[in-house]
Design a protein around this motif. Structure first.
Motif, short mmCIF file in Angstrom:
data_model
loop_
_atom_site.label_atom_id
_atom_site.label_comp_id
_atom_site.label_asym_id
_atom_site.label_seq_id
_atom_site.Cartn_x
_atom_site.Cartn_y
_atom_site.Cartn_z
N ILE A 131 0.83 -1.21 0.00
CA ILE A 131 0.00 0.00 0.00
C ILE A 131 0.86 1.27 0.00
O ILE A 131 0.34 2.37 0.09
N TYR A 134 6.64 2.39 2.45
CA TYR A 134 6.98 2.56 3.86
C TYR A 134 6.69 1.22 4.52
O TYR A 134 6.00 0.39 3.93
N LEU A 136 5.01 -0.85 7.56
CA LEU A 136 4.09 -0.87 8.69
C LEU A 136 4.54 -1.96 9.66
O LEU A 136 5.30 -2.85 9.28
#
Ligand code: ADE
Length: 242
Positions: A131, A134, A136
């Motif tokens: 998504i 970065y 998560l």
């Protein structure tokens, strides 16, 4: 559409499914979401789902056995798209969301810790999705993003089905500005054209604003578009005024 989610923290996902559009589309029968705890498929007495990486290094790896068992018990007709949420996956875009919204059965695997055993990726995962660029702390929030984006484009999710196809990205551009009442707030007026009732002019204005916004914030999106002479003129005016 049925979505089965395998997660170590199902409690992150479950409450978000109980509100707004996602709740409505589930109540209407257009979407069934089951959220499972991967630990339910652990076989040892400690219910362990992770283990140390072969070769050493920091972090734990999700073991293959619970994931293989879970997916085989959920994918009974072997036709599900088994999706692993990972920063290494294909970037999620609106066209990908719309393509996935046509599928009958998704099984979403939410990773945790350092990653999953490579044999799960090779043998049972059919699609990998990211998504964003970065990292998560786990795939649960990414799964929720995917379910939310898919849920709102399913037929019957929005009161006005058209509106899902008019918003950002659905026409390869960012969204145009929106205004509601009052027509003047602290001296700032709503653009005249929106009050005119002239639908053709309003449509043209909105398209021009969407184009300008896209040029300012996401010029990369314009690179794949064939722009008309009118659209090129709008962009030229924008360039000259900045
Ligand atoms: N899991 C951790 N980070 C992620 C990301 N960016 N996209 C999808 N799944 C993830």
């Amino acid at each position: 559409m049925k979505v089965d989610v395998l997660a170590l923290f199902p409690e992150i996902i479950a409450p978000a499914l109980q509100t707004g559009i996602l709740k409505r589309i589930q109540d209407a029968g257009g979407l069934i979401v089951n959220v499972y705890n991967l630990r339910d498929w652990a076989t040892d007495k400690h219910k362990s789902v992770d283990d140390y990486p072969y070769g050493g290094g920091a972090g734990m790896i999700l073991k293959p056995e619970p994931l293989f068992s879970a997916v085989s018990s959920l994918n009974t007709s072997s036709d599900a798209n088994v999706v692993f949420l990972t920063p290494q996956g294909t970037p999620l875009t609106q066209p990908l969301v719309e393509a996935m919204s046509l599928e009958a059965h998704l099984i979403l695997i939410c990773g945790r810790y350092k990653g999953i055993d490579e044999r799960v990726r090779q043998q049972i995962v059919t699609t990998e999705i990211s998504i964003g660029d970065y990292v998560l702390s786990g795939g649960e929030i990414a799964a929720l993003v995917l379910i939310d984006a898919i849920g709102r484009v399913l037929p019957g999710a929005l009161g006005d089905f058209e509106s899902a196809h008019e918003d950002s990205f659905s026409q390869d551009l960012l969204d145009h500005p929106h205004y509601t009442r009052p027509a003047e707030y602290e001296g700032i007026e709503v653009p005249e054209v929106l009050l005119s009732g002239h639908h053709e002019n309003i449509k043209k204005w909105r398209h021009g604003e969407a184009l300008k916004r896209t040029a300012q914030h996401r010029p990369d999106l314009l690179q794949n578009l064939e722009l008309s002479d009118d659209e090129l003129d709008i962009l030229k005016t924008l360039k000259n005024s900045s």
